[in-house]
Design a protein around this motif. Sequence first.
Motif, PDB file in Angstrom:
ATOM      1  N   ARG A   1       0.976  -1.160  -0.045  1.00  0.00           N
ATOM      2  CA  ARG A   1       0.027  -0.127   0.158  1.00  0.00           C
ATOM      3  C   ARG A   1       0.964   1.154  -0.007  1.00  0.00           C
ATOM      4  O   ARG A   1       1.648   1.540   0.938  1.00  0.00           O
ATOM      5  N   PRO A   2       0.764   1.941  -0.996  1.00  0.00           N
ATOM      6  CA  PRO A   2       1.687   3.263  -1.121  1.00  0.00           C
ATOM      7  C   PRO A   2       1.309   4.331  -0.058  1.00  0.00           C
ATOM      8  O   PRO A   2      -0.046   4.340   0.264  1.00  0.00           O
ATOM      9  N   ASP A   3       2.235   5.135   0.522  1.00  0.00           N
ATOM     10  CA  ASP A   3       1.661   6.015   1.555  1.00  0.00           C
ATOM     11  C   ASP A   3       1.218   7.506   0.706  1.00  0.00           C
ATOM     12  O   ASP A   3       2.109   8.428   0.734  1.00  0.00           O
ATOM     13  N   VAL A   4       0.109   7.301   0.218  1.00  0.00           N
ATOM     14  CA  VAL A   4      -0.403   8.537  -0.525  1.00  0.00           C
ATOM     15  C   VAL A   4      -1.811   8.695  -0.150  1.00  0.00           C
ATOM     16  O   VAL A   4      -2.457   7.681   0.247  1.00  0.00           O
TER      17      VAL A   4
ATOM     18  N   PHE B   1      -7.424  -2.581  -4.883  1.00  0.00           N
ATOM     19  CA  PHE B   1      -6.330  -3.582  -5.122  1.00  0.00           C
ATOM     20  C   PHE B   1      -6.742  -4.907  -5.581  1.00  0.00           C
ATOM     21  O   PHE B   1      -7.849  -5.396  -5.347  1.00  0.00           O
ATOM     22  N   LEU B   2      -5.872  -5.670  -6.569  1.00  0.00           N
ATOM     23  CA  LEU B   2      -6.255  -6.883  -6.798  1.00  0.00           C
ATOM     24  C   LEU B   2      -5.332  -7.886  -6.221  1.00  0.00           C
ATOM     25  O   LEU B   2      -4.250  -8.359  -6.537  1.00  0.00           O
ATOM     26  N   ARG B   3      -6.271  -8.679  -5.444  1.00  0.00           N
ATOM     27  CA  ARG B   3      -5.503  -9.918  -4.738  1.00  0.00           C
ATOM     28  C   ARG B   3      -6.528 -10.956  -4.348  1.00  0.00           C
ATOM     29  O   ARG B   3      -6.056 -12.297  -4.804  1.00  0.00           O
TER      30      ARG B   3
ATOM     31  N   GLY C   1       1.200   1.427 -11.277  1.00  0.00           N
ATOM     32  CA  GLY C   1       2.245   0.313 -11.181  1.00  0.00           C
ATOM     33  C   GLY C   1       2.254  -0.366 -12.576  1.00  0.00           C
ATOM     34  O   GLY C   1       1.204  -0.999 -12.957  1.00  0.00           O
ATOM     35  N   GLY C   2       3.449  -0.545 -13.173  1.00  0.00           N
ATOM     36  CA  GLY C   2       3.414  -1.209 -14.515  1.00  0.00           C
ATOM     37  C   GLY C   2       4.086  -2.451 -14.290  1.00  0.00           C
ATOM     38  O   GLY C   2       4.896  -2.764 -15.240  1.00  0.00           O
ATOM     39  N   GLY C   3       3.885  -3.070 -13.267  1.00  0.00           N
ATOM     40  CA  GLY C   3       4.529  -4.660 -13.353  1.00  0.00           C
ATOM     41  C   GLY C   3       3.485  -5.596 -14.238  1.00  0.00           C
ATOM     42  O   GLY C   3       2.472  -5.218 -14.912  1.00  0.00           O
TER      43      GLY C   3
ATOM     44  N   VAL D   1      -4.335  -0.192  -7.782  1.00  0.00           N
ATOM     45  CA  VAL D   1      -2.947  -0.162  -7.366  1.00  0.00           C
ATOM     46  C   VAL D   1      -2.502  -1.273  -7.273  1.00  0.00           C
ATOM     47  O   VAL D   1      -2.862  -2.387  -6.562  1.00  0.00           O
ATOM     48  N   GLY D   2      -1.401  -1.588  -8.175  1.00  0.00           N
ATOM     49  CA  GLY D   2      -0.637  -2.846  -8.468  1.00  0.00           C
ATOM     50  C   GLY D   2       0.775  -2.698  -8.164  1.00  0.00           C
ATOM     51  O   GLY D   2       1.719  -2.609  -9.237  1.00  0.00           O
ATOM     52  N   ILE D   3       1.316  -2.283  -7.187  1.00  0.00           N
ATOM     53  CA  ILE D   3       2.687  -1.882  -6.833  1.00  0.00           C
ATOM     54  C   ILE D   3       3.543  -3.303  -6.202  1.00  0.00           C
ATOM     55  O   ILE D   3       4.838  -2.875  -5.507  1.00  0.00           O
TER      56      ILE D   3
END
Length: 415
Positions: free
Chosen positions: A114-117, A127-129, A151-153, A236-238
């Motif tokens: 989780r980014p701190d934003v 989030f995709l989990r 996130g470009g992973g 968000v996918g980081i």
Amino acid sequence: MTETYVVVGASLAGARAVETLRTEGFDGRVVLVGAENHLPYDRPPLSKEVILGHKQPGETLIHPAEFYSDNDIELLLGAWATRIDTHGGRVELDRGRSIAADKVLLCTGTTPRRPDVPGLDLDGVHFLRTVDDSAAIRDKLLAGGSVVIVGGGLIGIELAASALALGNDVTVLEREPGLLRRVLGTRIGDRLSRLHSENGIRIRTNAEVARIEGDHHVRRVHTMDGFVVEADVVVVGIGVLPAIELARDSGIDLDNGIVVDEFCETSVPNIYAAGDIANHPNEVAGERIRLEHWQNAQNQGIAAARSMVGHREPYRDVPWFWSDQGETNIQVAGRPRATDDLVWRGDPESMEFSVFHLRHGVLVGVVGVNRRRDVRMAMSLIDKQVRPEQALLADPAVDLRKIGDSQSVVRGLPQ
């Protein structure tokens, strides 16, 4: 006296483990504990087939419900394991429950970073989990609109391709200078980035998110350099982190996950770990590694269960994973590094090629783009630690299987 084996984590690794306990002849009590209220399911389809509607969530199950009853496997779903009493031999659960356990296998997997934003809690930010995450994102994408992937992973790009196929306006924000470079190398990452841009995905690199804005619902995303993009949906996918809390609170050794030996046993006797959470010695890689791969989760879960019942064999699979990005299939085997010597087979511009990684002359990895067969055949050569002739690797007319028959083999992977 009947023994009890408890598997914590109703994941791919956990499901294969309880299956293996029975097929290997264990006739004691088997309990599978899962935090979700779902039977164990496969996660790879969540960013692709489920999002696109090619599979319904129920079609991702690893086993049907009757498998567990037919094999006398107790399911405790919607239950959290909070601590393992390593002296008393008990797995402590939420709501004051506990299970006496002779052996325990941890398959707790990972949790999203989780980014701190500011703005992560706005409606429309996902989030995709889990399969529930996938269903919620699918519903938003079917409505159409502006989608921002942070996130470009691999997962981010898979999801971006799926969102585009559903008719959405898609933007990918990647904080690094290029997409997928860490996983696939600069040349392949940049080629794939160009492919997705040509297909209509807007890609912005060196783009670190500063904040996500909206009223009650997300409306836009701001980056540190002042770029602003409108958004109806943000995913968000980081990356992910190993879910180590249970092991940490139980006094089990940790180091980038749970430290296990070649038999998947932790620092505490009779407690094992497998899958995304396990940091294991890998003979093929020549070092300790923790893998977040489907193949590793399945096969290490099987190996751990075999060890639990006394059929101990060192776990030594060649690492392998894949990514389907729209019509493009990418596969990676071994442990490629950016510093390896590269041998190309095929033209990257054709989007049908392979690149072989050599370290001190030894084949240690391969990346294939729309070349599944090359990767599968190279895995055997990687396992054998072959020193191939580079000209043979580069020639598409050469059968890779014949290289293994004629080339020298070494023992002990160079570092």
